[in-house]
Design a protein around this motif. Structure first.
Motif, PDB file in Angstrom:
ATOM      1  N   SER A   3       0.829  -1.213   0.000  1.00 22.56           N
ATOM      2  CA  SER A   3       0.000   0.000   0.000  1.00 22.56           C
ATOM      3  C   SER A   3       0.862   1.260   0.000  1.00 22.56           C
ATOM      4  CB  SER A   3      -0.956   0.005   1.199  1.00 22.56           C
ATOM      5  OG  SER A   3      -0.245  -0.055   2.419  1.00 22.56           O
ATOM      6  N   GLU A   4       1.966   1.244   0.729  1.00 23.79           N
ATOM      7  CA  GLU A   4       2.870   2.401   0.720  1.00 23.79           C
ATOM      8  C   GLU A   4       3.460   2.614  -0.669  1.00 23.79           C
ATOM      9  OE1 GLU A   4       4.489   2.215   5.359  1.00 23.79           O
ATOM     10  OE2 GLU A   4       5.543   1.126   3.747  1.00 23.79           O
ATOM     11  N   GLU A  18       0.823   4.124  -2.956  1.00 21.09           N
ATOM     12  CA  GLU A  18       0.690   5.556  -2.631  1.00 21.09           C
ATOM     13  C   GLU A  18       1.836   6.362  -3.238  1.00 21.09           C
ATOM     14  OE1 GLU A  18      -1.329   7.554  -0.966  1.00 21.09           O
ATOM     15  OE2 GLU A  18      -2.566   6.375   0.409  1.00 21.09           O
ATOM     16  N   LEU A  64      -0.532   6.920  -6.544  1.00 19.34           N
ATOM     17  CA  LEU A  64      -1.636   7.760  -6.075  1.00 19.34           C
ATOM     18  C   LEU A  64      -1.223   9.211  -5.904  1.00 19.34           C
ATOM     19  CD1 LEU A  64      -3.406   5.398  -3.485  1.00 19.34           C
ATOM     20  CD2 LEU A  64      -3.596   5.494  -5.987  1.00 19.34           C
ATOM     21  N   ARG A  65      -0.110   9.455  -5.219  1.00 21.47           N
ATOM     22  CA  ARG A  65       0.314  10.845  -5.006  1.00 21.47           C
ATOM     23  C   ARG A  65       0.752  11.523  -6.302  1.00 21.47           C
ATOM     24  NH1 ARG A  65       2.405   8.901   0.034  1.00 21.47           N
ATOM     25  NH2 ARG A  65       4.534   8.822  -0.765  1.00 21.47           N
TER      26      ARG A  65
END
Length: 422
Positions: free
Chosen positions: A153-154, A157, A161-162
């Motif tokens: 998940s990190e 992200e 995502l970011r």
């Protein structure tokens, strides 16, 4: 594009299929258009297996950076992995891995994939065929963890995502901003809220929630639009068909993390996803930077999508989708060796003859569908619960002895079980 017609038809279809809420987003000719029925524009809907494309994209970003190799043996990282299995196999579902185990006991992603690889029997040698595999994408998630030192998940992200400015969420926690799915019974008209049940260790295969607008932004990047997070050559590989990747019942072909769909000589790419009480769909035409996404928070959303696709075409948006029924022409009597027990991991598919023309399929002992056979050992499926007849599957023969060795349903292969009784 006639947006008024799309709004009218989407509103009617959500009502017809008892879907509480839907979002549609379309990017075309340099503009993005959105419409929502019963959901806010930014609401994050569980997107199920579209998550796999996010996982694949992170992996391909690592390939671009030299941290992972598409064709290096995965046994370099995991000794329990079969010889010859590579990241390319996992991304294209050609690794011969079953879908997933029934009993998930591990609490970490690494332990989960090691346990599954020890206990699940392969369906065929790596590269020899296509079988849709959740555990294969969990293995990719673990490789991402090994390569980055971050959790899956990190890494999602940080890598996706970011940089893309997405407001996607994760469904394996208790995030109040994730939209609730609904189980819909079309016969009784009952609509019941349901919780997401995906285990945290299965997150790389299906744990993201996103809006239709988020999916269009992500899809445009996959088509080659800015920002370019992956080397153009690796990105192009994701959209190219992989040899022996024949996702019968799901798509016209498969690349590296992307399904391929053909319409009027144009190749679209994308993915479909279902979570608990949701159904979501993404299509991208890289040739003209068109992207279309639909999210729904009802279990009948897949049927809604199937009816919406021709309506989109009538409105001037000819989106590609898979139609296995179009190739069915000549009915045939089922050969005797269609009957038997077939297995994919812990799931048993049992086929028995009903009469001279029909077969009955059960999955883990529960009625699943009635089958009508056509040329090429392809069959139409009449769903035991809903009566729907828009799904297809097929039997596959062993190239050696000619006997029926596999059944393929929803892209998943199940291998015939040989009786040990004398």
């Amino acid at each position: 594009m006639d947006t008024d017609r799309i709004v009218t038809r989407l509103t009617a279809l959500t009502r017809d299929h008892l879907v509480p809420g839907a979002q549609i987003a379309v990017h075309r000719a340099g503009r993005t258009w959105t419409h929502e029925v019963g959901l806010p524009v930014e609401a994050a809907v569980p997107i199920g297996s579209i998550t796999k494309t996010f996982t694949a994209t992170v992996a391909m970003a690592l390939v671009s950076d030299g941290d992972l190799d598409l064709d290096a043996p995965l046994s370099d990282h995991l000794p329990v992995v079969a010889d010859g299995l590579t990241l390319r196999h996992l991304l294209s579902h050609t690794g011969g891995l079953p879908s997933d185990p029934d009993d998930v006991r591990a609490t970490s992603l690494g332990r989960h994939v090691r346990q599954a690889l020890r206990e699940l029997h392969p369906l065929h040698r790596p590269g020899a065929g296509f079988s849709y595999s959740n555990i294969g994408y969990c293995l990719i998630g673990h490789l991402i963890e090994v390569a980055t030192g971050m959790s899956w998940s990190e890494a999602v992200e940080a890598v996706l995502l970011r940089p893309l400015g997405l407001r996607a969420r994760f469904t394996t926690g208790s995030d109040p901003d994730v939209v609730t799915g609904h189980a819909v019974n079309p016969t009784t008209g009952r609509v019941v809220p349901v919780r997401q049940s995906l285990a945290p260790v299965d997150a790389p295969a299906g744990a993201l929630a996103a809006s239709a607008t988020d999916l269009v932004t992500f899809g445009r990047m996959l088509g080659g639009a800015a920002p370019r997070l992956i080397d153009p050559d690796e990105l192009a590989l994701m959209r190219e068909p992989v040899r022996h990747a024949e996702p019968f019942g799901m798509a016209d072909g498969w690349g590296l993390g992307l399904a391929l769909f053909h319409r009027d000589g144009v190749r679209w790419v994308g993915h479909d996803g279902t979570a608990d009480g949701t159904s979501c769909h993404l299509r991208v035409n890289p040739a003209d930077d068109t992207a279309v996404a639909l999210t729904t928070n009802g279990s009948t959303g897949f049927a809604l999508w199937r009816e919406l696709v021709p309506e989109l075409a009538a409105a001037g948006l000819p989106v590609a989708d898979y139609d296995g029924m179009s190739g069915l022409h000549h009915r045939i009597a089922p050969p005797p060796d269609c009957a038997g027990s077939f297995r994919n991991g812990d799931v048993e598919y049992a086929v028995r003859a009903v009469d001279r023309e029909h077969l009955a399929l059960t999955v883990d002992g529960e009625p699943f569908a009635d089958l009508s056979l056509f040329d090429g050992l392809v069959f139409a499926m009449r769903d035991s619960d809903t009566g729907d007849t828009n799904q297809t599957g097929r039997f596959l023969r062993d190239p050696g002895d000619g006997g029926i060795r596999w059944i393929q349903i929803g892209g998943r292969l199940a291998r015939r079980q040989v009786s040990t009784m004398s």
